[in-house]
Design a protein around this motif. Structure first.
Motif, short mmCIF file in Angstrom:
data_model
loop_
_atom_site.label_atom_id
_atom_site.label_comp_id
_atom_site.label_asym_id
_atom_site.label_seq_id
_atom_site.Cartn_x
_atom_site.Cartn_y
_atom_site.Cartn_z
N ARG A 222 42.57 54.23 31.69
CA ARG A 222 42.75 54.46 33.12
C ARG A 222 42.60 53.31 33.79
O ARG A 222 43.32 53.30 34.84
CB ARG A 222 41.44 55.47 33.52
N LEU A 223 42.01 52.31 33.51
CA LEU A 223 41.96 50.97 34.15
C LEU A 223 43.00 50.07 33.66
O LEU A 223 42.69 48.80 33.75
CB LEU A 223 40.37 50.43 33.96
N HIS A 224 44.08 50.54 32.95
CA HIS A 224 45.33 49.70 32.46
C HIS A 224 45.69 48.65 33.54
O HIS A 224 45.56 47.63 33.19
CB HIS A 224 46.40 50.57 31.94
N PRO A 225 45.84 49.11 34.82
CA PRO A 225 46.33 48.09 35.50
C PRO A 225 45.46 47.02 35.74
O PRO A 225 45.69 45.72 36.05
CB PRO A 225 46.48 48.64 36.96
N LEU A 226 44.02 47.21 35.79
CA LEU A 226 43.00 46.14 36.02
C LEU A 226 42.94 45.27 34.86
O LEU A 226 42.70 43.99 34.99
CB LEU A 226 41.79 46.71 36.37
N CYS A 289 52.80 43.85 36.20
CA CYS A 289 51.53 44.16 37.17
C CYS A 289 52.08 44.96 38.15
O CYS A 289 51.37 45.98 38.85
CB CYS A 289 50.65 43.08 37.45
N ILE A 290 53.29 44.47 38.95
CA ILE A 290 53.77 45.36 39.77
C ILE A 290 54.04 46.67 39.73
O ILE A 290 53.72 47.64 40.29
CB ILE A 290 54.97 44.59 40.59
N HIS A 291 54.81 46.87 38.64
CA HIS A 291 54.95 48.38 37.97
C HIS A 291 53.90 49.03 37.68
O HIS A 291 53.68 50.17 38.21
CB HIS A 291 56.03 48.15 36.78
N SER A 292 52.85 48.24 36.99
CA SER A 292 51.76 49.18 36.76
C SER A 292 50.80 49.58 37.85
O SER A 292 50.13 50.56 38.10
CB SER A 292 50.71 48.47 35.66
N LEU A 293 50.78 48.67 39.11
CA LEU A 293 49.83 48.89 40.30
C LEU A 293 50.74 50.12 41.18
O LEU A 293 50.22 50.63 41.59
CB LEU A 293 49.96 47.64 41.15
N LYS A 294 51.97 49.97 41.08
CA LYS A 294 52.56 51.09 41.69
C LYS A 294 52.47 52.65 41.21
O LYS A 294 52.00 53.47 41.79
CB LYS A 294 54.10 50.86 41.84
N HIS A 296 49.69 53.08 39.31
CA HIS A 296 48.20 53.32 39.67
C HIS A 296 48.03 53.71 40.87
O HIS A 296 47.21 54.59 41.15
CB HIS A 296 47.45 52.07 39.49
N LYS A 297 48.85 53.30 42.06
CA LYS A 297 48.69 53.79 43.19
C LYS A 297 48.90 55.44 43.08
O LYS A 297 48.37 56.57 44.13
CB LYS A 297 49.68 53.22 44.26
N VAL A 317 41.62 49.05 45.38
CA VAL A 317 42.67 49.44 44.50
C VAL A 317 42.02 49.85 43.15
O VAL A 317 42.58 50.97 42.80
CB VAL A 317 43.28 47.84 44.14
N PHE A 318 40.88 49.41 42.73
CA PHE A 318 40.34 49.94 41.55
C PHE A 318 38.92 50.53 41.99
O PHE A 318 37.97 49.99 42.37
CB PHE A 318 40.14 48.74 40.51
N THR A 319 38.77 51.94 41.67
CA THR A 319 37.78 52.64 42.04
C THR A 319 37.47 53.88 41.18
O THR A 319 38.11 53.85 39.93
CB THR A 319 37.99 53.52 43.23
N THR A 320 36.34 54.41 41.39
CA THR A 320 35.95 55.61 40.16
C THR A 320 36.89 56.67 40.75
O THR A 320 37.44 56.55 41.91
CB THR A 320 34.40 56.23 40.77
N PRO A 321 36.88 57.73 39.88
CA PRO A 321 38.04 58.95 40.27
C PRO A 321 37.61 59.81 41.52
O PRO A 321 38.23 60.50 41.98
CB PRO A 321 37.38 60.02 39.04
#
Length: 422
Positions: A222-226, A289-294, A296-297, A317-321
């Motif tokens: 789940r935290l792949h982008p981080l 990272c740009i692709h993975s952050l999009k 993730h959003k 950007v990075f939070t709990t569920p």
């Protein structure tokens, strides 16, 4: 014949001012000391006005109930005054907590009863030498609580590391340096004591093969982008957790690093300024990272809909569920579990940052560029931390040159042409 003019007498409570034989002016008065009593404080200046202004400032602080350090204070009293009245205004909370622990556990028991004006370099050196060999389990009374170690006659020899001893020395130097600036002491005796610099902590960053394995395995998390952002940009853990969507420009591909998320004793999870002024920076985001952050959003928007009223919009950007900030300690535990699951060796989360710098150096990226990406205050920090990598690269360069200069079987007499070196 006119009578000579006499200087106006100073009012009661304003203290006395006079010129010393060495030409300097000295001012003295009674003020509130660190131990709660009233003691005489002395200040000095090159002119009468300078001495008077310094004394007036001390008296004003005393009248407001603020304790003032005096020359006959014990070091323990002065450290208390300095920590809570001076250092607290210039330190981050976690740093202030570490200073307080250092003073409570080591400086107070070892030097607290010494008069600050009578402290010598020998006192400091003797204290540090004793600190290096003292079992901390016994010194802090832990052996009695646990009924172990010296309490049962089997000392565990739990000694402080060289870096901790140097840290204690550094805190003492900072406190005494302030006393010198306030003219409480003529010199900082702790600066006259030299301590051997400890060996830098050895770390084993990920190799390029391990880094690829790390990124491949992270795609299922789940935290792949981080994780990807950490390895590809070298951001610190707190900087990653403090990153907000408003800090990202996914169109131009940049991120502004403005804050750090840390847990403090009084405030819990708190947004703090970056580690140094140089750490506040703008970095270019890798395409991956740009692709993975999009993605993730979009995933976070789905979590927001699922959580409904339970969602707490923090803008992070990075939070709990449920939108809450991620606790740094929880991220550390989760990172260890991920490494075990991925079949990778155990490393610290901070070693991802070291891995970024090491891989960049090995690819020939300039040290100045790495320094700006990592947010180091000085390039000397970057050069010092990664000296072992630079040495390996030097060896490779020398070996490459050696191969070029060695005669080959095809051209045993092939020598390089003369060239002008500028």
């Amino acid at each position: 014949m006119t009578a000579p003019k006499h200087k106006k007498a100073r009012a009661n409570g304003e203290g006395t001012i006079y010129q010393r034989q060495d030409g300097r002016w000295e001012a003295a008065s009674y003020v509130l000391a660190a131990d709660g009593t009233r003691k005489r404080v002395r200040v000095y200046g090159s002119t009468r006005r300078e001495a008077a202004d310094k004394l007036a400032e001390k008296i004003a602080d005393s009248n407001r109930g603020l304790p003032v350090a005096t020359a006959d204070s014990t070091l323990g009293d002065y450290l208390t005054y300095w920590l809570n009245g001076v250092a607290v205004h210039g330190l981050r909370e976690n740093t202030h907590t570490r200073y307080a622990t250092c003073i409570r556990l080591h400086l107070m028991p070892g030097l607290g009863t010494k008069k600050i004006a009578r402290l010598t370099a020998k006192d400091v050196r003797t204290f540090l030498d004793r600190l290096r060999i003292t079992c901390q389990c016994c010194a802090q009374g832990l052996d009695t609580e646990r009924k172990a170690c010296c309490a049962i006659g089997e000392c565990c020899q739990k000694q402080l590391s060289p870096s901790t001893v140097m840290y204690v020395h550094s805190v003492l130097k900072s406190a005494l340096e302030h006393a010198v600036r306030e003219d409480e002491l003529p010199r900082n005796v702790a600066r006259n004591v030299k301590t051997a610099a400890p060996r830098p902590r050895r770390f084993r960053p990920l190799t390029s093969a391990e880094a690829r394995q790390f990124l491949d395995a992270a795609r299922a998390d789940r935290l792949h982008p981080l994780y990807e952002l950490a390895l590809r940009t070298g951001l610190r853990k707190g900087e990653l957790l403090g990153l907000q969507w408003e800090d990202l420009d996914l169109i131009s591909g940049t991120a502004s690093i403005r804050r750090s998320l840390q847990r403090t004793r009084t405030g819990g999870l708190t947004h703090l300024p970056t580690k140094t002024r140089a750490s506040e920076r703008r970095i270019a985001l890798p395409t991956e990272c740009i692709h993975s952050l999009k993605e993730h959003k979009q995933h976070q928007d789905m979590e927001r809909k699922t959580a409904e009223s339970a969602w707490q919009d923090s803008g992070l950007v990075f939070t709990t569920p449920t939108g809450r900030p991620l606790d740094p300690a929880n991220l550390t535990r989760r990172f260890r579990s991920f490494l075990d699951w991925a079949g990778l060796r155990r490393i610290r989360f901070h070693d991802l940052r070291h891995s970024t710098a090491t891989l960049l150096l090995e690819q020939g990226v300039d040290l100045v560029v790495i320094k700006e990406l990592l947010g180091h205050a000085h390039i000397g920090v970057t050069a010092g931390v990664y000296a072992h990598v630079r040495l390996r690269l030097q060896r490779q360069a020398i070996d490459t040159l050696g191969s070029a200069l060695s005669p080959t079987e095809d051209n045993p007499g092939d020598l390089p042409a003369a060239a002008v070196v500028r």
